[in-house]
Design an enzyme around this catalytic site. Sequence first.
Site, mmCIF file in Angstrom:
data_model
loop_
_atom_site.group_PDB
_atom_site.id
_atom_site.type_symbol
_atom_site.label_atom_id
_atom_site.label_comp_id
_atom_site.label_asym_id
_atom_site.label_seq_id
_atom_site.Cartn_x
_atom_site.Cartn_y
_atom_site.Cartn_z
ATOM 1 N N LYS A 1 5.131 8.651 9.388
ATOM 2 C CA LYS A 1 4.755 7.769 10.554
ATOM 3 C C LYS A 1 5.741 8.063 11.861
ATOM 4 O O LYS A 1 5.639 9.153 12.381
ATOM 5 C CB LYS A 1 4.531 6.332 10.322
ATOM 6 C CG LYS A 1 3.332 5.911 9.528
ATOM 7 C CD LYS A 1 2.739 4.593 9.618
ATOM 8 C CE LYS A 1 1.912 4.426 8.337
ATOM 9 N NZ LYS A 1 0.526 5.089 8.579
ATOM 10 N N TYR B 1 0.815 -1.108 -0.083
ATOM 11 C CA TYR B 1 0.053 -0.004 -0.020
ATOM 12 C C TYR B 1 0.948 1.277 0.129
ATOM 13 O O TYR B 1 1.577 1.453 0.880
ATOM 14 C CB TYR B 1 -0.749 0.028 1.177
ATOM 15 C CG TYR B 1 -1.753 1.410 1.424
ATOM 16 C CD1 TYR B 1 -3.005 1.452 0.601
ATOM 17 C CD2 TYR B 1 -1.273 2.279 2.382
ATOM 18 C CE1 TYR B 1 -3.646 2.611 0.655
ATOM 19 C CE2 TYR B 1 -2.298 3.301 2.416
ATOM 20 C CZ TYR B 1 -3.251 3.609 1.865
ATOM 21 O OH TYR B 1 -3.920 4.685 1.764
ATOM 22 N N ASP C 1 9.234 2.697 -0.509
ATOM 23 C CA ASP C 1 8.481 3.232 0.602
ATOM 24 C C ASP C 1 8.436 2.861 2.043
ATOM 25 O O ASP C 1 8.260 1.880 2.493
ATOM 26 C CB ASP C 1 6.914 3.046 0.281
ATOM 27 C CG ASP C 1 5.782 3.520 0.900
ATOM 28 O OD1 ASP C 1 6.263 4.291 1.968
ATOM 29 O OD2 ASP C 1 4.814 3.386 0.639
#
Length: 453
Positions: free
Chosen positions: A270, A145, A242
């Site tokens: 994050k 994702y 990513d």
Amino acid sequence: MKHDVLSGSQVAERARLAIPGGVNSGQRSVPGLTDLVIVHAEGARFRDADGREFVDYHAAFGPPLLGHNDPDVGAAVAEAGRTVDLCGVGVTRGEVELAETLVELVPSVEKVLLTSTGSEATFHALRVARAATGRRLVVKFQGCYHGWHDAVSLNVISAPDRVGGRDPISTGILPEVLEATLVLPFNDAAAVRAAFAEHGHDIAAVIVEPVPHNVGCLLPEQEFLATLREECTRAGSVLVFDEVITGFRHDLGGWQKLSGITPDLTTMGKAIANGYPVGALGGRADLMELFSSRPGGPAFFAGTYNGHPAVVAAALATLRKLRTEPVHEHVFRLGERIRTGLADVFAGLGLPALVTGFGSVFVAYFMTGPARTYDDLLRNDAAMFIGYRRRLLEHGVFELPLNLKRSHVSYAHTDADVDRLLEAAEAAARAQLAAGAPVGDLTGASTMGGAVR
């Protein structure tokens, strides 16, 4: 009515009247927990409007590596607010210091730009890759994702009959956008070589989660990551890691430091700011200089809240603590205790389970191994996975009860918290088995979940 006397169901009903679905992100509304209203979070715990307290292993999909409301991060944010807020022109000292820190820590990063989210970072990574190469195609991998934008909004948690084709996670995406994305199986070096043999002249970028944590934890094979680097270099394509999840949580230099495979661009977010909304895109200077933040750069880049002083202060305080305190040593030790302990619990109950993860991340799939690719995860007993986690709630332990979702340890968790999790795990699994829950494959589309980080 006063806010402090409203029940969770009352607040949740008001939310549903004013907010579509009552929540502001796709998977915050969990079946059976639709009245969950959070009123306090601190350390390793949160409390809801009905007075229930949970030891939190969900951790908002991973950002609060230090724990909720870390006092040092909070103090840094408060101090920043006393001196400067968002002015939208020039640069602040904090932005410069954060950029220099990221350049120092992350092997691929020669220059860096800040965003507000990881999705923005991955969007800009693919845009600049196309700008640099003049090519059309993007390669992604089943189970990974990379945010909400159209080019990567496909093939995350797919039902068995959708694996191998294009499986968009949303309507409203132009077919020609989806057609410009090639989806390959993770950990399949041969499939990568074949795709480059056929399409290499038109592949602008390969984007990958080096560890696909959006489906729990698929650990990468070194040959696979090395093949990505080799094929991108040979074809002149841009390799994007990513590391929104893996960055800083697994190592200050990200998975690229652990693996020794250096991408051309890296996206981050994050854990970089312990939950404050910041993302980043960094990499080779020649690629980064294509952005319009440099006058004349052809790839447009903007964002009103990029580099907001509050989130920059949070990131600097978080990285400072990660560098000066034994955060990784602590969370890695607890993570290993959890993985070993859970494996023992499930084995003692005769329950087929594969407990895996890395460092502070853990997940228990209810199946026998291995777990190399997304296809392997189709064996996971989703009913057991979700039912077990629902029963953990009865013991004050929170792991998100959605299929394939990983769990996290923070610096605020203690050995006593781990003991509580292991005790709750045995009770929850035993109760789920006693209730007659099926143990076996359950792979229908309705149980395969969604795509949120």
